[in-house]
Scaffold this active site. Sequence first.
Site, mmCIF file in Angstrom:
data_model
loop_
_atom_site.group_PDB
_atom_site.id
_atom_site.type_symbol
_atom_site.label_atom_id
_atom_site.label_comp_id
_atom_site.label_asym_id
_atom_site.label_seq_id
_atom_site.Cartn_x
_atom_site.Cartn_y
_atom_site.Cartn_z
ATOM 1 N N ARG A 33 0.850 -1.183 0.000
ATOM 2 C CA ARG A 33 0.000 0.000 0.000
ATOM 3 C C ARG A 33 0.889 1.238 0.000
ATOM 4 O O ARG A 33 1.999 1.213 0.544
ATOM 5 C CB ARG A 33 -0.895 0.018 1.249
ATOM 6 C CG ARG A 33 -1.874 1.195 1.264
ATOM 7 C CD ARG A 33 -2.557 1.383 2.605
ATOM 8 N NE ARG A 33 -3.447 2.551 2.564
ATOM 9 C CZ ARG A 33 -4.033 3.091 3.623
ATOM 10 N NH1 ARG A 33 -3.834 2.578 4.835
ATOM 11 N NH2 ARG A 33 -4.826 4.141 3.486
ATOM 12 N N HIS A 34 0.415 2.310 -0.599
ATOM 13 C CA HIS A 34 1.133 3.578 -0.579
ATOM 14 C C HIS A 34 1.343 4.051 0.863
ATOM 15 O O HIS A 34 0.761 3.523 1.815
ATOM 16 C CB HIS A 34 0.361 4.642 -1.361
ATOM 17 C CG HIS A 34 -1.027 4.868 -0.826
ATOM 18 N ND1 HIS A 34 -1.287 5.568 0.328
ATOM 19 C CD2 HIS A 34 -2.236 4.455 -1.286
ATOM 20 C CE1 HIS A 34 -2.582 5.601 0.557
ATOM 21 N NE2 HIS A 34 -3.189 4.925 -0.403
ATOM 22 N N ARG A 37 -0.782 9.777 3.605
ATOM 23 C CA ARG A 37 -1.286 10.769 2.642
ATOM 24 C C ARG A 37 -2.245 11.737 3.307
ATOM 25 O O ARG A 37 -2.653 11.557 4.454
ATOM 26 C CB ARG A 37 -2.012 10.054 1.492
ATOM 27 C CG ARG A 37 -3.167 9.170 1.971
ATOM 28 C CD ARG A 37 -4.147 8.879 0.871
ATOM 29 N NE ARG A 37 -5.113 7.855 1.221
ATOM 30 C CZ ARG A 37 -6.179 8.039 1.991
ATOM 31 N NH1 ARG A 37 -6.394 9.225 2.548
ATOM 32 N NH2 ARG A 37 -7.026 7.047 2.240
ATOM 33 N N ARG A 101 -0.001 9.295 -5.384
ATOM 34 C CA ARG A 101 0.510 8.743 -4.129
ATOM 35 C C ARG A 101 1.136 7.359 -4.315
ATOM 36 O O ARG A 101 2.083 7.011 -3.614
ATOM 37 C CB ARG A 101 -0.586 8.700 -3.065
ATOM 38 C CG ARG A 101 -1.827 7.906 -3.421
ATOM 39 C CD ARG A 101 -2.878 8.042 -2.321
ATOM 40 N NE ARG A 101 -4.136 7.355 -2.608
ATOM 41 C CZ ARG A 101 -5.160 7.897 -3.257
ATOM 42 N NH1 ARG A 101 -5.055 9.136 -3.720
ATOM 43 N NH2 ARG A 101 -6.275 7.211 -3.450
ATOM 44 N N ASP A 281 -4.853 0.130 -0.001
ATOM 45 C CA ASP A 281 -5.308 -0.769 1.065
ATOM 46 C C ASP A 281 -6.347 -1.761 0.535
ATOM 47 O O ASP A 281 -6.341 -2.942 0.894
ATOM 48 C CB ASP A 281 -5.868 0.023 2.246
ATOM 49 C CG ASP A 281 -6.867 1.091 1.837
ATOM 50 O OD1 ASP A 281 -7.230 1.185 0.639
ATOM 51 O OD2 ASP A 281 -7.314 1.858 2.715
#
Length: 421
Positions: A33-34, A37, A101, A281
Amino acid sequence: MRFSVVLLLFSAGSVCGQLVAERKLAYVTVLYRHGDRSPVKAYPTDPYQEKDWPQGFGQLSQEGMRQHFELGQFLRTRYQNFLNASYDRHEIFVRSTDYDRTLMSAEANLAGLYPPSGQQVFRPDLKWQPIPVHTVPQSQERLLSFPLGDCPRYQQLMSETEHTAAFLNVTAAYQDVIDLVRNKTGLEKTSVETVWSVYDTLFCEARHGKAPPDWLTPVVMEKLKTLKDFGFQVTFGFYKQREKSRLQGGMLLQEIVRNLSQMAAPEPGQRLKLMMLSAHDTTVAALQASLDVFNGVQPPYASCHMFELSTDTNGSAFVSMFYRNDSSAAPYPLTLPGCSLYCPLEDFVRITKPWISDDRDRECQLPSDGTDREVIICLAVSGFLLLIVIAILLAIICRQKDPVRNRGYHHVINQEAGEES
């Protein structure tokens, strides 16, 4: 006697150690996942709007950059004896969704994984080098962004889920929180999905030091978190999980299984070692649900699911999975239900097959029932009768226009005059 037993155990342990040592890492896929943010959006009464965030909504923060740089360093340490010390374009392929992102997370991750050295240093004062990250337009994304909204059957499954007794019981138990969110946020309608969105916004604001609204107590926030996690369970499981997975996360699982199978017997000259996937996610949750290993909790920022393919001297291949969702702890192993940690590849393929659709487009169509067939039959009969009526009417019209049978005006011959009157 005791000495013989000890010697036997020691010998057995040595043999086992040799067997493990003979297993060699061959290929790795990582999905993450990034990083941290800003909120994706604000609710109507939110005092913090897009202008209050350095780069606007949904953008990677500096904390998110640090999280992925650290994850890249972790991957460098974990695979230091597997990957080349310096970047080799033949060894790694990076794929990301088309969001700022996720693209930036991949770039920060690669900075930690491949710090330049030697000839790869193009500025002495810059410990970074550009590495390609591939993507496709979001409108064409069918591999890394879930849930996909192009599947009528999945939408029907979600509607069925929301009418189950278990779903209704949970929403009834938290109806006070759902009503509170509606009254305080200015949202016209509230559901598990909208509450999930509000929680995400409040969570992001709290992480970045922004004061919470007066109505948000720790108890309310905890209830919102519970509903948020429940939203993940509902989206990818909870009811008919396998069928949902076949229409969603199973698509990514199919690609991963295909790659694992190919890399177990690679073509000559194949040098790929690492497939890196930068996503969300929901992507991690969808994939883990299709593997039946999802823990029901939202995957945190920079969480990473690893597939490691290893082979032994006998030519056998094994798949092992690890999940890193806490940077302060070692990744914990994930065991595919019905298999072992080092799952033989053929068993991994067999166990995951029911979770993968052979024809998703067909399975996404809404199933027909007896009522549909009855309607079709009625329409066919009605159409046939209508054709008969039209044929009769045409016959009558044609009969009336026949000049031989037409008894209307005609010439009268004057017998005496011998001419027409």
